[in-house]
Structures are given as structure tokens and as C-alpha cells.
Design a protein around this motif. Structure first.
Motif, PDB file in Angstrom:
ATOM      1  N   TYR A  29       8.726   2.712  -0.089  1.00 43.40           N
ATOM      2  CA  TYR A  29       9.078   1.583  -0.946  1.00 43.40           C
ATOM      3  C   TYR A  29       8.715   1.945  -2.379  1.00 43.40           C
ATOM      4  O   TYR A  29       7.730   2.633  -2.627  1.00 43.40           O
ATOM      5  CB  TYR A  29       8.359   0.309  -0.506  1.00 43.40           C
ATOM      6  N   HIS A  30       9.539   1.492  -3.289  1.00 44.20           N
ATOM      7  CA  HIS A  30       9.392   1.857  -4.687  1.00 44.20           C
ATOM      8  C   HIS A  30       9.068   0.621  -5.512  1.00 44.20           C
ATOM      9  O   HIS A  30       9.530  -0.479  -5.216  1.00 44.20           O
ATOM     10  CB  HIS A  30      10.686   2.504  -5.194  1.00 44.20           C
ATOM     11  N   VAL A  68      18.680   3.297  -0.397  1.00 45.84           N
ATOM     12  CA  VAL A  68      19.552   3.702   0.699  1.00 45.84           C
ATOM     13  C   VAL A  68      19.365   5.179   1.050  1.00 45.84           C
ATOM     14  O   VAL A  68      19.504   5.588   2.204  1.00 45.84           O
ATOM     15  CB  VAL A  68      21.029   3.375   0.352  1.00 45.84           C
ATOM     16  N   PHE A  69      18.997   6.001   0.061  1.00 40.84           N
ATOM     17  CA  PHE A  69      18.837   7.438   0.329  1.00 40.84           C
ATOM     18  C   PHE A  69      17.475   7.788   0.928  1.00 40.84           C
ATOM     19  O   PHE A  69      17.222   8.959   1.217  1.00 40.84           O
ATOM     20  CB  PHE A  69      19.089   8.257  -0.946  1.00 40.84           C
ATOM     21  N   ASP A  70      16.600   6.811   1.095  1.00 37.36           N
ATOM     22  CA  ASP A  70      15.277   7.111   1.644  1.00 37.36           C
ATOM     23  C   ASP A  70      15.333   7.584   3.092  1.00 37.36           C
ATOM     24  O   ASP A  70      14.332   8.061   3.636  1.00 37.36           O
ATOM     25  CB  ASP A  70      14.369   5.879   1.536  1.00 37.36           C
ATOM     26  N   VAL A  71      16.497   7.457   3.740  1.00 35.22           N
ATOM     27  CA  VAL A  71      16.630   7.919   5.128  1.00 35.22           C
ATOM     28  C   VAL A  71      16.992   9.397   5.217  1.00 35.22           C
ATOM     29  O   VAL A  71      16.953   9.977   6.310  1.00 35.22           O
ATOM     30  CB  VAL A  71      17.692   7.101   5.907  1.00 35.22           C
ATOM     31  N   ARG A  92       0.832  -1.203   0.000  1.00 37.78           N
ATOM     32  CA  ARG A  92       0.000   0.000   0.000  1.00 37.78           C
ATOM     33  C   ARG A  92       0.870   1.258   0.000  1.00 37.78           C
ATOM     34  O   ARG A  92       0.545   2.247  -0.659  1.00 37.78           O
ATOM     35  CB  ARG A  92      -0.943  -0.021   1.209  1.00 37.78           C
ATOM     36  N   ASN A  93       1.963   1.218   0.739  1.00 37.00           N
ATOM     37  CA  ASN A  93       2.914   2.329   0.773  1.00 37.00           C
ATOM     38  C   ASN A  93       3.449   2.598  -0.632  1.00 37.00           C
ATOM     39  O   ASN A  93       3.499   3.736  -1.110  1.00 37.00           O
ATOM     40  CB  ASN A  93       4.053   1.966   1.748  1.00 37.00           C
TER      41      ASN A  93
END
Length: 510
Positions: free
Chosen positions: A362-363, A394-397, A61-62
Motif C-alpha cells: 500500500y502506498h 494495479v501493478f502491485d501484482v 504499518r505496511n
């Protein structure tokens, strides 16, 4: 369906699992269960038991929510100059200060390296882990070996910064994140090469997580009658893996305060770069990133910037042509900080990730995923995208960093990714080889030395005609061009010359 007698569980346990899948709308995974042999039943049961269905649904869903807004124009702004610096513009004194601090921290045992090495060399025509790939250097060294030798050289340099009373060995622990398909081949490769001269106890292999592959309507894909299709959870899976595989605990046990994290496919990666470490620590950074300048507005790379008011990476397809072409007063691109998957993390930041992990995006990666026809039982090998893999990057943070720092580095010295098949002409084995050997030629020339080709003519630079160039300098000899001036200045090196030690360099420089 009654419980198969081959399973070492009760009928109630089997039915409980099946009920959970029915409630989640995923009971199609049991379609062929009764047709399977004992081993296949046990394997499928174990796989289905390992999945957290509520988490998978939440991630789906995300991802779908993010995909629905992907085409909307995001609000992007250039990075503030307060969080940016450049090795191309910093003074010699500043660079030396950063380097000295970084080397001192390495000498104190406070720095580790985390390598993202979960990818296979499929696009390169190899099924082996990408780090095992031979880019056809004269020495035949793999990417793993080049990086190991840089660690060895850096440990040697850092010993000079130890306290005279400190007799402990200088160690940069190396944590290598693999994936299911690459884990054992990676471990075997290191064993076969005696860990490239590093101590086995200082190399830790750990696997990133996996997620089931899904159809576009959220159904888990059955790849065969007895196996669910799964895929690694993206390089952003490193955070969960660091927490769950004991890496964070080992960092704390060793007293590691800072980690350099990078991708295995960059042959020029300056492993545990003391300049980067020193820059980040001097700025009280908890999350840092290296970037290179975009070559042109249309270059298809993600850029580090402010995205909807928070630090992040925006893909080239997500900003308008007007924004991509905007320039600063000095002529540089306003959105020109190209992301190269090269990061700094404080151990405190890695500890804090679980507090915001449920907010990470999430992609969706649409792929041609094999699946079983639920009516016929025949496996289908699709020619078009049949489902999705879900990935966290990794860059999602970045949006959760308290103190983000960005360091621009020189592309020709630090970034040459290996992504495409031989002959592609860009980001391929030939360009990786070219970029490494070009750099090593510069090391000799910048130290005042000269190189003569096989016919005795001066070699000024690497070019397309030098595909068979027999020249190479091991990272054991020099990490970044340091420590060779007194050996080569004013002298000539005649090719062929594959130099593995300083003694060899001294013998060849005449």
C-alpha cells in the motif's frame, strides 16, 4: 457513555464496538457521538461498524514500512527480452497471427473488458465521473461512448471468426469499476444514453473499496462530527472488488478466460485489443502489460522492469540519472518501458490473487484532508497536507505473476491520457481531442483516401490551427483503420464530415 436509544442495538453491542475502538487507540471517533441527532448517530455507527480495525492497522504499518524504504536505492534491472515484444517491430505475419487468435477467442466468448473508472474529473473542473467527460469532439461523444462503440465494432468483426454452427451472439462483457462518488452518476449516465447501443445485461457496474483516511501517526480522521473521512483504495483495489462484488463469479459463469483491463482516461485505449489478447495467450501469459517507449530519460513516468529481482514498476524518482539514461545497443533506453495502466489477466490469475493479497503493498498519498478539531468541534479545511490516503496500485501484482508478458505499442496510436485541466497543454482535453482526430485522419489516409478542408485544400494532418476541425469517424465505422479501403481508396472527403456509419462514409467519399 450510554447507548443512544435511537440505535436499534443493545447496550452490550454498542459498548463492544466502542471497546474495540478504545483498544485500537481510535476512540476519538466517538467524541461528539452524544451531540448528534438520531440520523447522524445511526450513520456514524454504521460506518464505524463496517471498518476492520486490525486490517486498517496492518495496511497502515505496511504503507509506513514501504515509505521508510522508499528513499533507498532499489536494485533495478531491465526486462528480459524473453518477456517483451513490440508491435512496432513484429512482422506483419506475426501481428496477424496474434490478431486472429484474439478475434477467435472473442468469437468464442472467452474475452471480457474490465474498466477502471473510479476517478472524478476534479482536475478537469468537473465533478462528474471522468468517463462522462466531453473532450469537445465534433460529435460531443464522451470517453465512455468512444469505448462502447469500439466494443460494438469489435463484436461485429469477431463474428466473422465464429464457427458456422455457432448461432450465439458475439459478446464482450464490460465490467466497469466505479467508486463511491462515481457509481450512481456512472450508472445514470449509461441509462440516459441507452447503454450506447450495448445490451444492459452485458454491462456490470461494481464499486471498488474504500479505506479511512489517516493522520501520519495512524489515527483515523473524523471529517465531520458524524462522518469519518474515506477515500477509494486505489486502482489496485480492483482485485479485492473483483473477488467481493461477484465479478469473478460472473466471469466464470460466462466462461470468460481472459480479461483486458485499462483506465478510463486513455481516449485511445484499444478496448479488448485482439492483438494484445492474442500475444498474451500465445505466450501462456497470466498477467500482461502494455507499455510505450519513454520519450526521454527525464520523462516523469513509471517504467516496467525487474525490481529487486521481481517484475514491477519503478518510478522515475527511484532510479539514478545514470540508470535512467542507460541505453541498449540499438540506442533505445534500457529503462524505457513506460507503464500506461493497460493490462491482461487470465481468470486463473484473478482467482489466485487472494493467496498473496496480504503481501500487496500500500502506498501513501499525502493530501489536504478536512478534519474536525476534537476540542472545538469546528471543521478545519487545511491549506497543507493534513493526512494520508492509502492506495494499492494495479501493478502491485506483477511480482506474483507466473508468466508476465510485456507488449510495446505505438504511443500515438494507443496512449493519450486525460489528466489535466483545459489549457494545460499536456494530457488535457485539447491533446486528447487532437490525438483522436489525428488518428482518424491517418485511418482515411492509410486506406488511400484524401481529406479536403473547408476551403477545399488537402488536409494532411491535424495541427494547432485545427481546433475547430469538423471531422470525425465513429469507432462503429472502424476500430483500427480496418474495413474502409474499398470505400475511400482514391477518393476525397470534403469537410465538414462527422461520419457515424459506413453508409455515410460511402456517401461522403467521392
Amino acid at each position: 457513555m450510554t447507548i443512544p436509544t435511537s440505535l436499534p442495538i443493545t447496550e452490550a453491542e454498542f459498548q463492544s464496538l466502542k471497546n474495540r475502538y478504545e483498544e485500537s487507540g481510535q476512540d476519538h471517533l466517538f467524541t461528539f457521538f452524544e451531540q448528534l441527532n438520531t440520523t447522524e448517530q445511526q450513520e456514524l455507527y454504521a460506518q464505524l461498524s463496517s471498518f476492520d480495525l486490525s486490517l486498517i492497522d496492518a495496511i497502515y504499518r505496511n504503507a509506513m514500512s514501504g515509505a521508510a524504504t522508499q528513499d533507498q536505492q532499489c536494485n533495478v534491472e531491465p526486462l528480459s527480452r524473453q518477456v517483451c515484444a513490440s508491435v512496432l517491430k513484429a512482422s506483419t505475419g506475426t501481428l496477424k497471427e496474434w490478431e486472429t487468435l484474439g478475434l477467435s477467442l472473442i468469437a468464442q466468448g472467452k474475452v471480457a473488458v474490465i474498466l477502471m473508472a473510479g476517478g472524478q474529473g476534479t482536475r478537469l473542473g468537473s465533478s462528474a465521473p471522468k468517463g462522462c467527460y466531453d473532450i469537445n469532439l465534433p460529435s460531443g461523444k464522451s470517453l465512455f461512448q468512444l469505448q462502447a462503440e469500439r466494443i460494438l465494432r469489435l463484436q461485429s468483426i469477431a463474428r466473422q471468426y465464429k464457427s458456422p454452427t455457432d448461432s450465439e451472439e458475439t459478446v464482450i462483457p464490460w465490467y466497469i469499476m466505479t467508486s463511491g462518488p462515481t457509481h450512481q452518476p456512472t450508472v445514470d449516465f449509461f441509462q440516459q444514453h441507452n447503454y450506447f447501443g450495448l445490451l444492459k445485461k452485458n454491462i456490470v457496474f461494481f464499486q471498488q473499496g474504500t479505506l479511512p483516511c489517516l493522520t501520519m501517526d495512524g489515527k483515523i480522521i473524523l471529517e465531520t462530527k458524524s462522518k469519518v473521512a474515506i477515500a477509494p483504495d486505489g486502482n489496485g483495489g480492483i482485485y479485492k472488488a473483483v473477488q467481493g462484488k461477484g465479478v469473478l463469479a460472473d466471469l466464470k459463469r460466462r466462461g470468460i478466460e481472459y480479461s483486458h483491463c485499462y483506465s478510463v482516461d486513455n481516449c485511445l485505449a484499444k478496448v479488448a485489443d485482439p492483438v494484445f489478447i492474442g500475444y498474451c495467450v500465445s505466450n501462456n501469459t497470466d498477467c500482461g502489460v502494455k507499455v510505450v517507449a519513454k520519450t526521454a530519460p527525464e520523462e516523469p513516468v513509471g517504467v516496467v522492469c525487474l525490481r529487486d529481482g521481481k517484475y514491477g514498476v519503478v518510478e522515475y524518482s527511484e532510479i539514478s540519472k545514470e540508470l535512467s539514461e542507460r541505453r541498449n545497443s540499438d540506442g533505445t533506453l534500457a529503462f524505457g518501458a513506460a507503464n500506461i495502466a493497460n493490462h491482461f489477466f487470465s481468470t486463473g490469475f484473478l482467482e489466485r490473487v487472494p493467496t498473496f493479497a496480504d503481501q500487496l503493498k500500500y502506498h501513501i498519498a499525502k493530501k489536504k484532508i478536512k478534519y474536525v478539531n476534537l476540542e472545538t468541534g469546528q471543521q478545519i479545511v487545511p491549506s497543507t497536507n493534513s493526512g494520508m490516503k492509502l492506495e494499492c496500485f494495479v501493478f502491485d501484482v506483477f511480482p506474483f505473476a507466473h508468466h508476465l508478458s510485456v507488449l510495446e505499442v505505438d504511443r500515438k496510436e494507443e496512449f493519450s491520457p486525460l489528466k489535466n485541466a483545459p489549457g494545460a497543454g499536456v494530457d488535457c482535453p485539447e491533446t486528447s481531442r487532437r490525438d483522436i482526430l489525428s488518428q482518424q485522419i491517418r485511418f482515411i489516409q492509410n486506406a488511400g483516401g484524401h481529406i479536403l478542408d473547408h476551403e477545399g485544400n488537402p488536409l494532411h494532418q491535424y495541427n494547432a490551427d485545427h481546433h475547430a476541425l469538423q471531422f470525425e469517424v465513429s469507432p462503429w465505422v472502424t476500430y483500427g483503420g480496418e474495413g474502409i479501403d474499398d470505400i475511400v481508396c482514391g477518393k476525397y472527403i470534403q469537410l465538414p464530415a462527422i461520419i457515424e456509419t459506413k453508409a455515410e462514409l460511402a456517401r461522403m467519399a467521392k
